[in-house]
Design a protein around this motif. Sequence first.
Motif, PDB file in Angstrom:
ATOM      1  N   ILE A 428       0.843  -1.216   0.000  1.00  0.00           N
ATOM      2  CA  ILE A 428       0.000   0.000   0.000  1.00  0.00           C
ATOM      3  C   ILE A 428       0.872   1.259   0.000  1.00  0.00           C
ATOM      4  O   ILE A 428       0.565   2.231  -0.694  1.00  0.00           O
ATOM      5  N   PHE A 444      -6.045  -3.196  -0.371  1.00  0.00           N
ATOM      6  CA  PHE A 444      -6.500  -3.066   1.017  1.00  0.00           C
ATOM      7  C   PHE A 444      -7.831  -3.785   1.217  1.00  0.00           C
ATOM      8  O   PHE A 444      -8.013  -4.516   2.200  1.00  0.00           O
ATOM      9  N   PRO A 455      -6.663  -6.367   8.428  1.00  0.00           N
ATOM     10  CA  PRO A 455      -6.009  -5.045   8.440  1.00  0.00           C
ATOM     11  C   PRO A 455      -5.822  -4.538   9.867  1.00  0.00           C
ATOM     12  O   PRO A 455      -6.719  -4.653  10.697  1.00  0.00           O
ATOM     13  N   HIS A 459      -2.214  -0.506   8.587  1.00  0.00           N
ATOM     14  CA  HIS A 459      -2.737  -0.589   7.218  1.00  0.00           C
ATOM     15  C   HIS A 459      -3.740   0.539   6.946  1.00  0.00           C
ATOM     16  O   HIS A 459      -3.740   1.130   5.863  1.00  0.00           O
ATOM     17  N   TYR A 460      -4.584   0.829   7.933  1.00  0.00           N
ATOM     18  CA  TYR A 460      -5.541   1.928   7.772  1.00  0.00           C
ATOM     19  C   TYR A 460      -4.802   3.260   7.591  1.00  0.00           C
ATOM     20  O   TYR A 460      -5.194   4.094   6.768  1.00  0.00           O
ATOM     21  N   VAL A 463      -3.561   3.684   4.103  1.00  0.00           N
ATOM     22  CA  VAL A 463      -4.612   4.095   3.157  1.00  0.00           C
ATOM     23  C   VAL A 463      -4.878   5.593   3.284  1.00  0.00           C
ATOM     24  O   VAL A 463      -5.084   6.281   2.276  1.00  0.00           O
TER      25      VAL A 463
END
Length: 692
Positions: A428, A444, A455, A459-460, A463
Motif C-alpha cells: 500500500i 486493502f 487489516p 494498514h488503515y 490508506v
Amino acid sequence: MKYYQSQWGLSYAILQDPEAVARLLRTYSQTRHLSAVKHFHAQLLRSLRHVGNYVNNHLLLSYEKCGCLDYAQKLFDNMPQRNLVSWTAMITAFSRRCLLANAVAAFSEMRHVGERPNEFAFSSVIQAATRDVGFGRQVHCLALKSGFGNELFVGSNLADMYSKSACIHDACKIFEEMPYKDHVSWTSMIDGYAKHGYFKNALSGFKRMLLDGVVIDSYVLSSAISASASMKACTFGRCVHCFTLKLGFEEETAVGNALVDMYSKVNDMESAARVFRGVSSRMNVVSYTSLIDGYVESDQIEKALDTFVELTRKGMVPNEFTFSSLVKACANQAALEQGLQLHAQVVKMNFVADPIVSSALVYMYGKCGLIDFSAQLFHCIVNPSDYAWNSLMSGFSHNGLGKEVVKTFETMIQRCIKPNAITFVNLIMGCSHAGLVEAGLNYFNSMESRYGVAPSAEHYSCVIDLLSRAGKLREADDFINRMPFEPDCFGWCSYLNACRIQGDKARAEFAAEKLMRLEPENSSAHVMLSSIYAKERQWEDVRSLRKMMKDGNLKKLPGYSWVDVGNKTHVFGAHDWSHPQQVQIYKKLDSLIDEIKRMGYKPERDVIHIDTDDSTKEKMLQYHSEKIAVAFAVMSLPSWKPIIIKKNLRICIDCHSAIKLMAKAVGRSIIVRDNSRFHHFADGYCSCNDFW
C-alpha cells in the motif's frame, strides 16, 4: 591411565563376580573410557564360557554412554537372551540420538517377542517420538492401557513431547493430570510455553513452581527470563534476575545469554552491558549477538559494530544472526560503507546463501537507495522466503517504484508465497508513493477476504496516506469516518501534510488538533499548521502558534543532512555547523547556485514561514542543509561513487527543485533519503516525478 592399565589384568575371580564387573564398567562409563570397556569385554569373552544378561546389560550401557552405538547394537544383536533391561537400554540409546525409526522398531520387536514395556521403556520411546507426534499419541494410548499413565517419567516425557510438537493444550492437560510433578516436568512445561509463544502461561507456571517449593535450576530460569523478554515484562524479568543472583546461577552461560537478551529487548542496554561484562569470560557468540541486536534496536550502531569487532578479536565465529542484525543496523542508518564491508565478510565466511543474511542484504541495499543491487541480490536467492520478498518490496516502495512493488507482489502470489501484514504495508505504501490510488485501495479491500490478513491500524494509516498524498482529502475524510478506530499519529500526520500542500486550512486545523492530542510533545503539528498560516500571510496566527510552542516548551526539530565520505560521517545544519572545509564548501555551493540559476532555477520563497523580505528568504533557502551536503559531496567524492545524502526531515520543494538541476549541472546521480522515501536525481529529473 595407570589405574586403568592395572585393572585390565583382572583375576579370574573378579571376572566371575557380576557385581564387581558391573562396578568396574560403571567406572569406565563415567570417564567415557571406551578402550578400557573394549579390553574388559574381550577379557570376559576369553575367560568365561557364558556371559550373563546382568553383565551384558552393563556392557550395553557402557558402550552407549561412551558414544559407541555400533558396538552396543552388535552386542545386543548377539545376545542369546534379552530381558526388559536389555530392550530398554537399546531403545534409550536410539532415543538419545534421535533415531526414531530404530527406537520404534526396537520397541515394536520387544512387544512382539512378548516382553511387556515398563515406565522406562515408555519414557524412552516417547522421547524419540518428539518428531512424530502421531506415533507419540499411539504410544500414549498404549501407556494408558498398560497402566503407566500416572507414572512421573511417562507423564513428564509425554508433556515434553506434546509441547515440543506445538500441541500445548495436550501438554498442559497431561501436566495438570500428573499426581506428582518434579522439577523436570515443571521445566519441560515452562520451556514449552516459552518456545511456542505462551509467555504469560510460562510466567504463571514459574510462579506456581516457586510456590510449590520445587527445585529451581538454570534451565527453568532461562525459560522464565526468555518469556519475560518476549512480553517486555521488565519488572518480572528483574525479579527473576534477583532470584538468579541469590541462587548463584548468573555465571551460567545460558542464563547470562537470556538476561542479556531480556535487557536488550526492553531497551535497557546499560543493564544488558553490565550483565555481559560481569560474565564476559563465559559469554559465547549467542551472548554477543544478543548484545549487538540490542544496540541495533536502540539505534546505537557504533556500539553494535564495536561489539562485533570485540567478538572477532576473541576468535569467535559470527553466525547468521550476528550478520543479519548488523546488516539491519546499516540499513536503518543507510550506512552504505559499513554495509559493503559487512557484505564482504558475509561472502568471505560463506553466509551469502543463508536465507536470513541474504534477505537482510536485500533490505540493506534497498534502504541505502541502491535498488538495482538489492534486486540483483534477491534474484540470486534460490528459494526466497516471505522475508526476502518483503525486503525487496520495501526497497521498491521507499524508492518510489510503485509499479515494481505491485509486480513483485503479483509474482510472489504466483509462486505460492503467502503474504503477511508487512507485505501489505509495503504494497500500500508503494502504491501511495507512486500515486496508484485505485490499486492500493483494491489491495486493502482484498486483504482479509482474499489473502486472510486482517487489516491493522498501520494498514488503515497507509490508506489515509495513499488518499491524502494524492490530494483526495474528501475521500480521506470518508475513509476516516468509516474506520473501526481512530487513526494513529502517522495517519493524522499524512492527512495534515496533504492539507498543508493543498492549502486547506479548515481540515488542517482539525487534523492538527487530533495530532496534538495524540502526541502533545511533538512539534510537527504546530510547524505544519504554521506553514499554512504563513502561506496565507496570517502572521498573527503564526506568532500565536509560536507562543503556544514556547509556553509548552516545544521546539521545532532542526533540519540536518549528512553524507559519508571515507570512514567519516559529515553532518550539516542550516546554520549551526562547523567543518574544517567550511569556506570551500560555501564557495562551491555559491558557484552551484549561480550555475543552476542560469539553468532556470527560481527559489521557492514561500517555503520560508517568517515575515521578512524576499532577499533574506532567498539567502536562508540557499543554505539549507541538503544543499550544503550536496556541495560537499560533489567536491569530495570521486565521480564514479554514488552521492547519497541523508536528511532527518522531509525535503522541501525548493531543495527538491535545486538538486534536480544540480545533478544535471555536475553530470552525476544524487540520491537523497529523507524521513519518508528516496529521491533519485539525475539529468534534471527525480524518480518521484515531483510526487512525494
